[in-house]
Write a protein that holds these residues in place. Structure first.
Motif, short mmCIF file in Angstrom:
data_model
loop_
_atom_site.label_atom_id
_atom_site.label_comp_id
_atom_site.label_asym_id
_atom_site.label_seq_id
_atom_site.Cartn_x
_atom_site.Cartn_y
_atom_site.Cartn_z
N GLY A 177 0.81 -1.21 0.00
CA GLY A 177 0.00 0.00 0.00
C GLY A 177 0.84 1.25 0.00
N VAL A 178 0.19 2.37 0.20
CA VAL A 178 0.84 3.68 0.22
C VAL A 178 1.23 4.04 1.65
CG1 VAL A 178 0.58 6.15 -0.29
CG2 VAL A 178 -0.43 4.44 -1.82
N TYR A 179 2.47 4.49 1.81
CA TYR A 179 2.97 4.95 3.10
C TYR A 179 3.69 6.28 2.89
CZ TYR A 179 2.04 0.20 4.73
OH TYR A 179 1.43 -0.99 5.05
N PHE A 180 4.05 6.90 4.00
CA PHE A 180 4.81 8.15 3.94
C PHE A 180 5.96 8.06 4.93
CE2 PHE A 180 0.54 9.09 2.61
CZ PHE A 180 0.70 9.97 1.55
N TYR A 181 7.11 8.62 4.55
CA TYR A 181 8.19 8.74 5.51
C TYR A 181 8.44 10.21 5.81
CZ TYR A 181 11.65 10.03 1.86
OH TYR A 181 12.33 10.66 0.85
N ARG A 182 8.76 10.48 7.06
CA ARG A 182 9.08 11.84 7.49
C ARG A 182 10.50 11.85 8.03
NH1 ARG A 182 5.26 13.77 11.81
NH2 ARG A 182 3.85 14.05 10.04
N LEU A 183 11.34 12.70 7.42
CA LEU A 183 12.73 12.84 7.82
C LEU A 183 12.93 14.22 8.42
CD1 LEU A 183 15.71 11.92 7.85
CD2 LEU A 183 15.89 12.82 5.51
N GLN A 184 13.38 14.26 9.65
CA GLN A 184 13.68 15.52 10.33
C GLN A 184 15.14 15.49 10.76
OE1 GLN A 184 10.12 15.03 13.08
NE2 GLN A 184 10.08 17.24 12.80
N ALA A 185 15.88 16.54 10.38
CA ALA A 185 17.29 16.67 10.74
C ALA A 185 17.53 18.10 11.16
CB ALA A 185 18.19 16.28 9.58
N GLY A 186 17.78 18.31 12.43
CA GLY A 186 17.93 19.67 12.92
C GLY A 186 16.64 20.45 12.74
N THR A 187 16.72 21.58 12.03
CA THR A 187 15.53 22.40 11.79
C THR A 187 14.86 22.09 10.46
OG1 THR A 187 16.89 24.17 10.82
CG2 THR A 187 16.45 24.29 13.19
N SER A 188 15.42 21.16 9.68
CA SER A 188 14.86 20.81 8.36
C SER A 188 13.97 19.58 8.48
CB SER A 188 15.99 20.53 7.36
OG SER A 188 16.78 21.68 7.17
N SER A 189 12.93 19.54 7.62
CA SER A 189 11.99 18.41 7.65
C SER A 189 11.42 18.20 6.26
CB SER A 189 10.86 18.69 8.64
OG SER A 189 9.88 17.68 8.58
N GLU A 190 11.21 16.94 5.88
CA GLU A 190 10.52 16.63 4.64
C GLU A 190 9.72 15.35 4.81
OE1 GLU A 190 13.19 16.06 1.36
OE2 GLU A 190 13.66 14.00 1.93
N THR A 191 8.59 15.30 4.11
CA THR A 191 7.74 14.11 4.10
C THR A 191 7.48 13.72 2.66
OG1 THR A 191 6.65 14.79 6.14
CG2 THR A 191 5.54 13.11 4.83
N LYS A 192 7.67 12.44 2.34
CA LYS A 192 7.45 11.98 0.98
C LYS A 192 6.71 10.65 0.98
CE LYS A 192 11.19 14.39 -1.39
NZ LYS A 192 12.32 14.27 -2.34
N ARG A 193 6.05 10.40 -0.14
CA ARG A 193 5.25 9.19 -0.31
C ARG A 193 6.13 8.03 -0.76
NH1 ARG A 193 2.65 7.19 -5.07
NH2 ARG A 193 3.59 8.95 -6.13
N LEU A 194 5.80 6.83 -0.33
CA LEU A 194 6.43 5.62 -0.86
C LEU A 194 5.35 4.55 -1.00
CD1 LEU A 194 6.87 3.31 1.62
CD2 LEU A 194 8.52 5.01 2.35
N ILE A 195 5.58 3.63 -1.91
CA ILE A 195 4.62 2.55 -2.18
C ILE A 195 5.29 1.22 -1.88
CG2 ILE A 195 3.21 1.40 -3.91
CD1 ILE A 195 2.96 4.05 -5.36
N LEU A 196 4.66 0.43 -1.03
CA LEU A 196 5.17 -0.89 -0.68
C LEU A 196 4.45 -1.93 -1.53
CD1 LEU A 196 6.84 -2.74 1.18
CD2 LEU A 196 4.92 -2.73 2.77
N GLN A 197 5.22 -2.67 -2.32
CA GLN A 197 4.67 -3.70 -3.18
C GLN A 197 5.30 -5.03 -2.81
OE1 GLN A 197 5.65 -2.15 -7.08
NE2 GLN A 197 3.63 -1.25 -7.31
N LYS A 198 4.45 -6.05 -2.62
CA LYS A 198 4.95 -7.38 -2.28
C LYS A 198 4.51 -8.40 -3.32
CE LYS A 198 5.25 -6.70 2.70
NZ LYS A 198 4.89 -7.23 4.02
#
Length: 244
Positions: free
Chosen positions: A223-244
Motif C-alpha cells: 500500500g501507500v505509506y509516507f516517511y518523514r525525515l527531520q534533521a535539525g531544523t529541516s523536515s521533509e515528508t514523501k510518499r512511498l509505495i510498498l509492493q509485495k
C-alpha cells in the motif's frame, strides 16, 4: 484547503514548506505549516515530487511537466527544453541552484546544469526498462537513483556514468538517503495513509556524513505509506509505495 490527492512535501527551513499533488496542486506555508495557501501552478497535471534549494528556488515535477520557481512559489514557470510532454517524472533532487536531476518511468534520468533552463538525458549505465522513483545527490557529482526490482544506480561524475549497485533485494525501491553537514538530531519515521506511525527507523543524534536506511516492512501490507525525515531544523515528508 484542498481535497486533491497530495503526493509530496518538502521544507526549505523550519518555516517554508511546499506540498504538491493531483490537478497541479501546489500548497505553500511560511509559518511551519500552521496555515497553507494554494499557489497557481499553471498546470492541471499531477505533480509527483518537489525539491527546494532554499526558501526561494524550487522545482516541482510530474506527468509531462517540470515547473520552476525563483520566488518561493509565488509564480511557477514551465520548463520545456528537453522535457517530454509524455514523460512521467517521479523524483527530483537539486544539489544547488544550478545542478539537478529528475527521474521517472522507462529509465528516465534528466540532468540540468543551468537551473532547469535546459535538460539532457543521461543513459550511460541506466536500464531503460526500469521505472525510477527516487533520486538523491549529496553533492554536485555524487548521487543515487532507485527504482523497480531493487535497482540502485550510483554516480560520482554528475550522472555522465551510472553504475549498478547490488543491494540484495528485488523489491520496488523508493528509498531514502540523506547527508548531514554537521552533527544533528535525526528522526526518520514511517506512517500509513491514516497518519498512524508504523515504524521508527532513526531517532538519535548523528555525526556529519552521508546515511542510507532501509525499512524492513516484512510485516506490513502492500500500500501507500509516507516517511518523514527531520534533521535539525529541516523536515521533509514523501510518499512511498510498498509492493509485495
Amino acid at each position: 484547503m484542498t481535497t486533491d490527492w497530495l503526493s509530496a512535501v518538502t521544507f526549505a527551513d523550519k518555516n517554508n514548506g511546499t506540498i504538491v499533488g493531483a490537478n497541479g496542486t501546489i500548497l505553500h506555508t511560511a509559518n511551519g505549516g500552521t496555515t497553507w495557501i494554494r499557489e497557481q501552478s499553471g498546470t492541471t497535471q499531477t505533480l509527483c515530487a518537489v525539491s527546494f534549494v532554499n526558501a526561494n528556488i524550487g522545482i516541482a515535477v510530474g506527468l509531462g511537466v517540470i515547473l520552476h520557481t525563483t520566488n518561493g512559489g509565488a509564480t511557477w514557470t514551465s520548463q520545456t527544453n528537453g522535457v517530454s510532454a509524455t514523460g512521467s517524472y517521479l523524483g527530483v533532487a537539486f544539489s544547488d541552484a544550478l545542478n539537478g536531476t529528475v527521474v521517472g518511468f522507462g529509465g528516465t534520468v534528466l540532468r540540468t546544469i543551468d537551473g532547469g533552463a535546459s535538460w539532457s538525458k543521461q543513459t550511460n549505465g541506466i536500464d531503460p526498462y526500469k521505472n525510477l522513483f527516487g533520486v538523491s545527490f549529496s553533492r554536485q557529482s555524487t548521487g543515487i537513483v532507485v527504482g523497480d526490482g531493487g535497482m540502485v544506480f550510483t554516480t560520482t561524475d554528475g550522472g555522465s556514468h551510472w553504475t549498478t549497485q547490488v543491494v540484495g533485494t528485488t523489491a520496488c525501491l523508493f528509498g531514502v538517503s540523506f547527508s548531514l553537514p554537521s552533527r544533528s538530531f535525526v528522526m526518520l519515521k514511517i506512517f500509513d495513509v491514516m497518519g498512524r506511525e508504523v515504524a521508527t527507523l532513526i531517532e538519535e543524534e548523528l555525526s556529519a556524513g552521508a546515511y542510507a536506511k532501509q525499512w524492513n516492512a516484512s510485516g506490513m501490507p502492500s500500500g501507500v505509506y509516507f516517511y518523514r525525515l527531520q534533521a535539525g531544523t529541516s523536515s521533509e515528508t514523501k510518499r512511498l509505495i510498498l509492493q509485495k
